[in-house]
Design a protein around this motif. Structure first.
Motif, PDB file in Angstrom:
ATOM      1  N   ALA A   1     -10.141   8.348   5.088  1.00  0.00           N
ATOM      2  CA  ALA A   1      -8.985   9.101   4.598  1.00  0.00           C
ATOM      3  C   ALA A   1      -9.302   9.871   3.322  1.00  0.00           C
ATOM      4  CB  ALA A   1      -7.812   8.153   4.363  1.00  0.00           C
TER       5      ALA A   1
ATOM      6  N   SER B   1       3.672   1.376   5.659  1.00  0.00           N
ATOM      7  CA  SER B   1       2.928   2.579   5.288  1.00  0.00           C
ATOM      8  C   SER B   1       1.741   2.878   6.194  1.00  0.00           C
ATOM      9  CB  SER B   1       2.426   2.446   3.843  1.00  0.00           C
ATOM     10  OG  SER B   1       1.755   1.213   3.686  1.00  0.00           O
ATOM     11  N   SER B   2       1.181   1.867   6.864  1.00  0.00           N
ATOM     12  CA  SER B   2      -0.114   2.065   7.533  1.00  0.00           C
ATOM     13  C   SER B   2       0.014   2.103   9.056  1.00  0.00           C
ATOM     14  CB  SER B   2      -1.061   0.932   7.121  1.00  0.00           C
ATOM     15  OG  SER B   2      -2.169   0.866   7.979  1.00  0.00           O
TER      16      SER B   2
ATOM     17  N   GLN C   1      -3.456  11.041  11.699  1.00  0.00           N
ATOM     18  CA  GLN C   1      -2.914  11.121  10.341  1.00  0.00           C
ATOM     19  C   GLN C   1      -3.945  11.652   9.344  1.00  0.00           C
ATOM     20  OE1 GLN C   1      -2.320   7.263   8.510  1.00  0.00           O
ATOM     21  NE2 GLN C   1      -4.104   6.433   9.538  1.00  0.00           N
ATOM     22  N   LEU C   2      -5.239  11.646   9.714  1.00  0.00           N
ATOM     23  CA  LEU C   2      -6.280  11.930   8.733  1.00  0.00           C
ATOM     24  C   LEU C   2      -6.441  13.432   8.503  1.00  0.00           C
ATOM     25  CD1 LEU C   2      -8.945   9.357   9.975  1.00  0.00           C
ATOM     26  CD2 LEU C   2      -7.482   9.133   7.964  1.00  0.00           C
TER      27      LEU C   2
ATOM     28  N   THR D   1      -2.410   4.580   1.302  1.00  0.00           N
ATOM     29  CA  THR D   1      -1.356   4.403   2.308  1.00  0.00           C
ATOM     30  C   THR D   1      -1.907   4.049   3.687  1.00  0.00           C
ATOM     31  OG1 THR D   1      -1.371   6.797   2.562  1.00  0.00           O
ATOM     32  CG2 THR D   1       0.354   5.865   1.197  1.00  0.00           C
ATOM     33  N   VAL D   2      -3.178   4.367   3.978  1.00  0.00           N
ATOM     34  CA  VAL D   2      -3.701   4.032   5.305  1.00  0.00           C
ATOM     35  C   VAL D   2      -4.095   2.557   5.423  1.00  0.00           C
ATOM     36  CG1 VAL D   2      -4.591   6.356   5.767  1.00  0.00           C
ATOM     37  CG2 VAL D   2      -6.104   4.642   4.765  1.00  0.00           C
ATOM     38  N   CYS D   3      -4.256   1.873   4.289  1.00  0.00           N
ATOM     39  CA  CYS D   3      -4.788   0.501   4.305  1.00  0.00           C
ATOM     40  C   CYS D   3      -3.833  -0.444   5.025  1.00  0.00           C
ATOM     41  CB  CYS D   3      -5.029   0.018   2.884  1.00  0.00           C
ATOM     42  SG  CYS D   3      -5.596  -1.694   2.827  1.00  0.00           S
ATOM     43  N   PRO D   4      -4.341  -1.174   6.047  1.00  0.00           N
ATOM     44  CA  PRO D   4      -3.454  -2.056   6.806  1.00  0.00           C
ATOM     45  C   PRO D   4      -3.166  -3.384   6.107  1.00  0.00           C
ATOM     46  CG  PRO D   4      -5.652  -2.174   7.721  1.00  0.00           C
ATOM     47  CD  PRO D   4      -5.700  -1.150   6.615  1.00  0.00           C
TER      48      PRO D   4
ATOM     49  N   SER E   1      -1.733  -0.871  10.693  1.00  0.00           N
ATOM     50  CA  SER E   1      -0.925  -2.078  10.694  1.00  0.00           C
ATOM     51  C   SER E   1       0.153  -2.006  11.781  1.00  0.00           C
ATOM     52  CB  SER E   1      -0.284  -2.254   9.317  1.00  0.00           C
ATOM     53  OG  SER E   1       0.375  -3.474   9.217  1.00  0.00           O
TER      54      SER E   1
ATOM     55  N   GLY F   1      -3.089  -3.994   2.533  1.00  0.00           N
ATOM     56  CA  GLY F   1      -2.592  -3.993   1.161  1.00  0.00           C
ATOM     57  C   GLY F   1      -3.700  -4.200   0.144  1.00  0.00           C
TER      58      GLY F   1
ATOM     59  N   ALA G   1      -3.944  -7.597   8.356  1.00  0.00           N
ATOM     60  CA  ALA G   1      -3.637  -6.229   8.795  1.00  0.00           C
ATOM     61  C   ALA G   1      -2.214  -6.098   9.313  1.00  0.00           C
ATOM     62  CB  ALA G   1      -4.629  -5.776   9.865  1.00  0.00           C
TER      63      ALA G   1
ATOM     64  N   LEU H   1     -11.135   2.482   7.112  1.00  0.00           N
ATOM     65  CA  LEU H   1     -10.207   3.601   7.315  1.00  0.00           C
ATOM     66  C   LEU H   1      -9.935   4.359   6.018  1.00  0.00           C
ATOM     67  CD1 LEU H   1      -8.598   5.032   9.492  1.00  0.00           C
ATOM     68  CD2 LEU H   1      -6.679   3.511   9.039  1.00  0.00           C
TER      69      LEU H   1
ATOM     70  N   GLN I   1       1.105  -4.427   6.274  1.00  0.00           N
ATOM     71  CA  GLN I   1       1.475  -3.139   5.671  1.00  0.00           C
ATOM     72  C   GLN I   1       2.085  -2.154   6.661  1.00  0.00           C
ATOM     73  OE1 GLN I   1       1.268  -2.956   2.335  1.00  0.00           O
ATOM     74  NE2 GLN I   1       0.612  -5.082   2.551  1.00  0.00           N
TER      75      GLN I   1
ATOM     76  N   THR J   1      -8.345  14.621   6.504  1.00  0.00           N
ATOM     77  CA  THR J   1      -9.759  14.843   6.197  1.00  0.00           C
ATOM     78  C   THR J   1     -10.567  15.219   7.432  1.00  0.00           C
ATOM     79  OG1 THR J   1      -9.956  12.460   6.418  1.00  0.00           O
ATOM     80  CG2 THR J   1      -9.861  13.337   4.191  1.00  0.00           C
TER      81      THR J   1
ATOM     82  N   THR K   1       0.816  -1.214   0.000  1.00  0.00           N
ATOM     83  CA  THR K   1       0.000   0.000   0.000  1.00  0.00           C
ATOM     84  C   THR K   1       0.846   1.259   0.000  1.00  0.00           C
ATOM     85  OG1 THR K   1      -0.208  -0.167   2.362  1.00  0.00           O
ATOM     86  CG2 THR K   1      -2.025  -0.992   1.068  1.00  0.00           C
ATOM     87  N   THR K   2       2.168   1.110  -0.207  1.00  0.00           N
ATOM     88  CA  THR K   2       2.900   2.343  -0.483  1.00  0.00           C
ATOM     89  C   THR K   2       2.547   2.741  -1.919  1.00  0.00           C
ATOM     90  OG1 THR K   2       4.759   0.897  -0.943  1.00  0.00           O
ATOM     91  CG2 THR K   2       4.832   2.111   1.120  1.00  0.00           C
TER      92      THR K   2
END
Lengths: 245, 289
Positions: free
Chosen positions: A124, B73-74, B128-129, A92-95, B77, A97, B67, A120, B70, B131, A2-3
Motif C-alpha cells: 500500500a 478499516s481493512s 483498493q491499492l 488502514t490496510v492492516c488487518p 480483515s 491493528g 486478522a 499488505l 480490524q 499504488t 488501524t483507522t
C-alpha cells in the motif's frame, strides 16, 4: 485500531535537503546500526558475506541524474525513508491493528507482536518505506527513532533520529512540521519544500528541499583555437581553389 | 508484483469454491444426497484450500487470528470475516441437502450472498491499492466476481455456463486492454516520485548493488515478455475451450471435469498475469516497472 487518528497538531518528520546531500550513505549505516540494537526485531541480513547479499533497511539512498534541455547533467542523491503520511494507506490496510499512526505526534509505527507479516502495508506504500524482515517475519519501517527522540537517558544533543544526528553534510533536519514557526517549517517555506508523489493523496509529513539552481557552466573548450587553423602558402592556395570548384 | 503461488492459489481456488457454493446456495442446482455431498464437498474443499494457501506467505501465521480485529478499516480483515461467516452459514444448508434431503432456499440464499460478498472482499484487497494502478479500478472486483459466477456455473454444470464463460472471456480481454494504459493515465512518473524538475530524470544508481525485499516483491519483470502469449492461453483455457467442451460433449460429470480442468488451468495463468503484469509505483524509484 488501524483507522487513522484525527490529524495531530504535532507532526514530527524529516526535511531532507537534496541540494546538500552528498550521497555518502552515512544515514543508511547509522539507521541500520541504531535499529539493530533497540526498538523491535533487529534489521536482519541474508547471505551478508555471500554472492547475493540482501537485507532490511529503513532508509535507502538513491541517485538520480537530471539532464536539462541545455547544459550539463546534474547528479542528485536522494535518501528515502518513511514519510509518516497524514493519510497513511499502510495503516488502514492492516488487518491486525499492528500498523498504526500515533495520535500525539503523527509517527507511524508497527506493533511487531501483532504483525502477521502479510506484507499488505508494504504494497500500500507508494514510497517503498516498509520492508518485511526475512528473519523475523514482521514488517519493519522507520520509527523516526522514537526510542531516541523522547529518551531522557540520552544527552539532549542525541535526542534526534540517528540519521539526522550522523549526517555530515547537514542535509537532514528533524522537527515539528505541524508548527509553522518551527525551524523545519520555515526551511520548507523558504526553500519551497515538496511532497513526493502528491497525486497518491497520502499527504506525507516529510518534505524534500529541491536542489538550488546551479551556476551554468559556459561551454568551455580550451583547445578550440588550435582547431581553427588557417592554411597558408601552397596549402592556402589549394584550399581557396578547392573552395571555388 | 511478485506472482506468489500462495496468493494465486488463494484467489483462484477460493473464488471458484465460493462461486460453486453460491450457485448451490441459490438453489440453481437442487441436489440432495450423494450428489449434494459431491458438489458441496468440492465447493468447501476449493474454498478452504484457497484460504489455507493464503496463510502460507505470512511471516507469522501463528498470529493469523488477529486478522479478524480490524474489519472497520481493512479489506483483508473483512475478507476473513466474510469467508468464515459464509462457510459457517452454508454448513447447515449443505448438511440439510446431504443428510436430510432437504433444501433451505432462504438460508441458502443468504449464505450464497455472503459467498459473493467474500469474493468481493478478496478482490478489494487488490482493488483498493492506489499504488498499483492496474488493480485500482472497478474492473478488478468485476473480474473476480465474473470468475466466481462463471466458475461456479461451470462446476455446477448449469446450462448457461458456456454463455457465462464466453462473457468472462470477453471481460478478461477488456480488463487486459484497459489495464495496460492505466499506469500512464494516472500520471505517475519518476518526476512526480522524486519531485525533481528542470530536466529529464533517470535513475543513475540504485541504493544497493544487490536486490531487496521491495524489488523482489513489487518489481517483478520476469516472464513479462511472454505476456501476450500467456494472455491468449489464459483466454482460451478460461473461456473458449471449456465452453466448447460443454457444448460439444454430452452433459455429465466427464464434460464438467474436463471443462473445469481447462478452466482452472486458464484461471491460474490469468491470475499469474494479474500479479506479474501489475506495476507498483515504487518501481519508479528503481527506474523500472
Amino acid at each position: 485500531m488501524t483507522t487513522l487518528p484525527p490529524p495531530s497538531e504535532k507532526k514530527l518528520g524529516l526535511v531532507i535537503d537534496l541540494d546538500t546531500c552528498v550521497g555518502c550513505h552515512a544515514c543508511v549505516t547509522a539507521c541500520k546500526g541504531w535499529n539493530d540494537q533497540g526498538y523491535g526485531a533487529p534489521l536482519s541480513d541474508q547471505d551478508a558475506w555471500g554472492p547475493a547479499p540482501s537485507g532490511t533497511f529503513l532508509n535507502r539512498v538513491h541517485s538520480y541524474e537530471v539532464t536539462p534541455e541545455a547544459g550539463v547533467a546534474q547528479l542528485v542523491h536522494f535518501p528515502k525513508s518513511c514519510l509518516h503520511c497524514e493519510n497513511a494507506p499502510c495503516v488502514t490496510v492492516c488487518p491486525t491493528g499492528a500498523s498504526y499512526k500515533r495520535a500525539e505526534d503523527g509517527i507511524v509505527l508497527v506493533n511487531e507482536s501483532a504483525c502477521i507479516g502479510c506484507g499488505l502495508c508494504a504494497w500500500a506504500c507508494p514510497y517503498g518505506a516498509r520492508e518485511l524482515d526475512q528473519a523475523a517475519g514482521v514488517m519493519k519501517k522507520c520509527t523516526l527513532c522514537v526510542d531516541r527522540i523522547y529518551n531522557e537517558n540520552l544527552p539532549e544533543v542525541d535526542r534526534i533520529p540517528a540519521c539526522v544526528r550522523t549526517c555530515p553534510a547537514g542535509a537532514r533536519h528533524f522537527g515539528d512540521l505541524g508548527d509553522p514557526d518551527s525551524a523545519v517549517s520555515q526551511l520548507v517555506a523558504e526553500r519551497g519544500g515538496i511532497e513526493l508523489m502528491p497525486e497518491q493523496g497520502t499527504k506525507p509529513v516529510n518534505r524534500y528541499l529541491p536542489p538550488r539552481p546551479k551556476d551554468r557552466l559556459e561551454e568551455t573548450a580550451p583547445l578550440a583555437p588550435l582547431l581553427d587553423i588557417k592554411a597558408t602558402g601552397f596549402a592556402g592556395w589549394l584550399d581557396r581553389l578547392l573552395d571555388r570548384i | 508484483m511478485h506472482p506468489a503461488p500462495s496468493v494465486i492459489l488463494f484467489t483462484v481456488l477460493s473464488g471458484m469454491g465460493f462461486g460453486l457454493l453460491a450457485t448451490l446456495g441459490f438453489g440453481l442446482l437442487p441436489v440432495t444426497g450423494w450428489a449434494a455431498l459431491l458438489f458441496y464437498g468440492v465447493g468447501y474443499a476449493l474454498a478452504v484450500a484457497g484460504l489455507l494457501a493464503s496463510t502460507f506467505h505470512l511471516g507469522n501465521p501463528q498470529r493469523a487470528l488477529r486478522a479478524f480485529t480490524q474489519w472497520r478499516s481493512s479489506w483483508l480483515s473483512r475478507e476473513g470475516w466474510a469467508s468464515v461467516a459464509s462457510l459457517l452459514l452454508m454448513a447447515p444448508v449443505a448438511a440439510g441437502a446431504v443428510f436430510m434431503g432437504r433444501l433451505m432456499p432462504v438460508l441458502g440464499g443468504l449464505a450464497a450472498v455472503l459467498c459473493l460478498v467474500t469474493v468481493l472482499t478478496t478482490s478489494m484487497i487488490y482493488a483498493q491499492l492506489k499504488t498499483v494502478p492496474r488493480w485500482n479500478h472497478w474492473t478488478t472486483p468485476a473480474l473476480f466476481f465474473g470468475h466466481a459466477v462463471a466458475g461456479g456455473a461451470l462446476l455446477a454444470g448449469l446450462g448457461n455456463a458456456p454463455v457465462l464463460l464466453l462473457l468472462l472471456g470477453l471481460f478478461m480481454a477488456l480488463s487486459f486492454r484497459t489495464g495496460d494504459r492505466r499506469f500512464a493515465d494516472r500520471g505517475h512518473t519518476l518526476a512526480t516520485a522524486t519531485g525533481l524538475r528542470g530536466g529529464a530524470v533517470r535513475s543513475f544508481a540504485p541504493p544497493h548493488t544487490g536486490t531487496n525485499y521491495l524489488m523482489r516483491e513489487m518489481i517483478h519483470v520476469v516472464g513479462r515478455k511472454h505476456a501476450l502469449k500467456l494472455r491468449v492461453i489464459a483466454l482460451l483455457c478460461v473461456s473458449v475451450l471449456p465452453a466448447l467442451v460443454l457444448l460439444a460433449l454430452p452433459s455429465g460429470l466427464v464434460a464438467i471435469a474436463l471443462a473445469a480442468a481447462l478452466h482452472l488451468a486458464g484461471a491460474l495463468v490469468g491470475r499469474w498475469l494479474f500479479f506479474a503484469e501489475a506495476e507498483h509505483v515504487v518501481g519508479l524509484y528503481y527506474g523500472r516497472r
